[in-house]
Design an enzyme around this catalytic site. Sequence first.
Site, PDB file in Angstrom:
ATOM      1  N   HIS A  20       0.830  -1.207   0.000  1.00  0.00           N
ATOM      2  CA  HIS A  20       0.000   0.000   0.000  1.00  0.00           C
ATOM      3  C   HIS A  20       0.862   1.254   0.000  1.00  0.00           C
ATOM      4  CE1 HIS A  20      -3.090   2.723   2.119  1.00  0.00           C
ATOM      5  NE2 HIS A  20      -3.511   2.519   0.887  1.00  0.00           N
TER       6      HIS A  20
ATOM      7  N   ASP B   8      -1.269   6.282  -5.441  1.00  0.00           N
ATOM      8  CA  ASP B   8      -2.343   7.244  -5.709  1.00  0.00           C
ATOM      9  C   ASP B   8      -1.841   8.297  -6.691  1.00  0.00           C
ATOM     10  OD1 ASP B   8      -4.149   6.431  -3.328  1.00  0.00           O
ATOM     11  OD2 ASP B   8      -2.184   6.780  -2.411  1.00  0.00           O
TER      12      ASP B   8
ATOM     13  N   HIS C 106      -0.765  10.946  -2.072  1.00  0.00           N
ATOM     14  CA  HIS C 106      -2.078  10.548  -1.562  1.00  0.00           C
ATOM     15  C   HIS C 106      -3.027  11.716  -1.357  1.00  0.00           C
ATOM     16  CE1 HIS C 106      -5.102   9.549   1.504  1.00  0.00           C
ATOM     17  NE2 HIS C 106      -5.201   8.440   0.797  1.00  0.00           N
TER      18      HIS C 106
HETATM   19  O1  G3P Z   1      -6.651   1.477  -2.771  1.00  0.00           O
HETATM   20  C1  G3P Z   1      -6.956   1.183  -1.464  1.00  0.00           C
HETATM   21  C2  G3P Z   1      -6.742   2.334  -0.528  1.00  0.00           C
HETATM   22  O2  G3P Z   1      -5.528   2.934  -0.826  1.00  0.00           O
HETATM   23  C3  G3P Z   1      -7.850   3.357  -0.587  1.00  0.00           C
HETATM   24  O3  G3P Z   1      -7.775   4.324   0.420  1.00  0.00           O
HETATM   25  O4  G3P Z   1      -7.202   6.525   1.365  1.00  0.00           O
HETATM   26  O5  G3P Z   1      -5.522   4.720   1.409  1.00  0.00           O
HETATM   27  O6  G3P Z   1      -6.135   5.832  -0.748  1.00  0.00           O
HETATM   28  P1  G3P Z   1      -6.602   5.379   0.608  1.00  0.00           P
HETATM   29 CA    CA Z   2      -4.906   4.638  -2.276  1.00  0.00          CA
END
Ligand code: G3P
Ligand code: CA
Length: 228
Positions: free
Chosen positions: A9, A38, A51
């Site tokens: 992640h 992201d 992000h």
């Molecule tokens: O893609 C899964 C997750 O990354 C979505 O939430 O806020 O961490 O971008 P966030």
């Molecule tokens: Ca994400």
Amino acid sequence: MQNPIKIGHRGAKNHKVENTLESIVKALEFDVDGIEIDVHKCASGELVVFHDFTLDRMTNGSGEVSKHTLNELKTLKVNTQFTIPTLEEVLNTVNRKCILNIELKGKDTALETCKVITKFVNQKGWAVEDFIVSSFQKHELESVFDTNSNLRLAVLTKASVADALEFAHTINAYAIHPNFALLTRDNVKTAQNAGYKVITWTVNDFETIKRMKSYGVDGIISDNPDRL
Ligand code: G3P
Ligand code: CA
């Protein structure tokens, strides 16, 4: 039961600063199957990997990412020492060692993402299957679908698996990406029987990882990809 694919992640967020090239390299060291990042479109048109919608939490800058040019963003420090990478820099770093899950976080990111993917598929030996494009924003996913219906799309949700499935159908999605708190053994099965992969986030502790595996999910996105 097959093990779910392991996806880092924002790179490997609990090991290196999120969405930096250093975090990508760290995730690759953990031998991940995929990396999630992201993207936002900046004022000069390039996609940057970041992000938040604003610069304030993670950098020494301030204001909306989308209001700054790439040159301006490149002068900033992320967490005092790193720089904000472009999507292309991330792709060159991943170098096809794993799949890339591009989350369309910012507005108007769909078309430029399609362009970058097409460039890497046509010129750099990547395959369409090396990418998953996900978003919470239906409009961005529809835009990708209208531009290139061959791409693997994933519907992100933190609200409802049923709603995600309903929308997934309209864009011929590859997967749904629900927050783990939404999942049950039954709704995982329902989604899979409907033809979708189930890739869940952000699953960090051993107990929840074990529970998600027992539900038979297809993939797990984690800040600790080393634990998967
Ligand atoms: O893609 C899964 C997750 O990354 C979505 O939430 O806020 O961490 O971008 P966030
Ligand atoms: Ca994400």
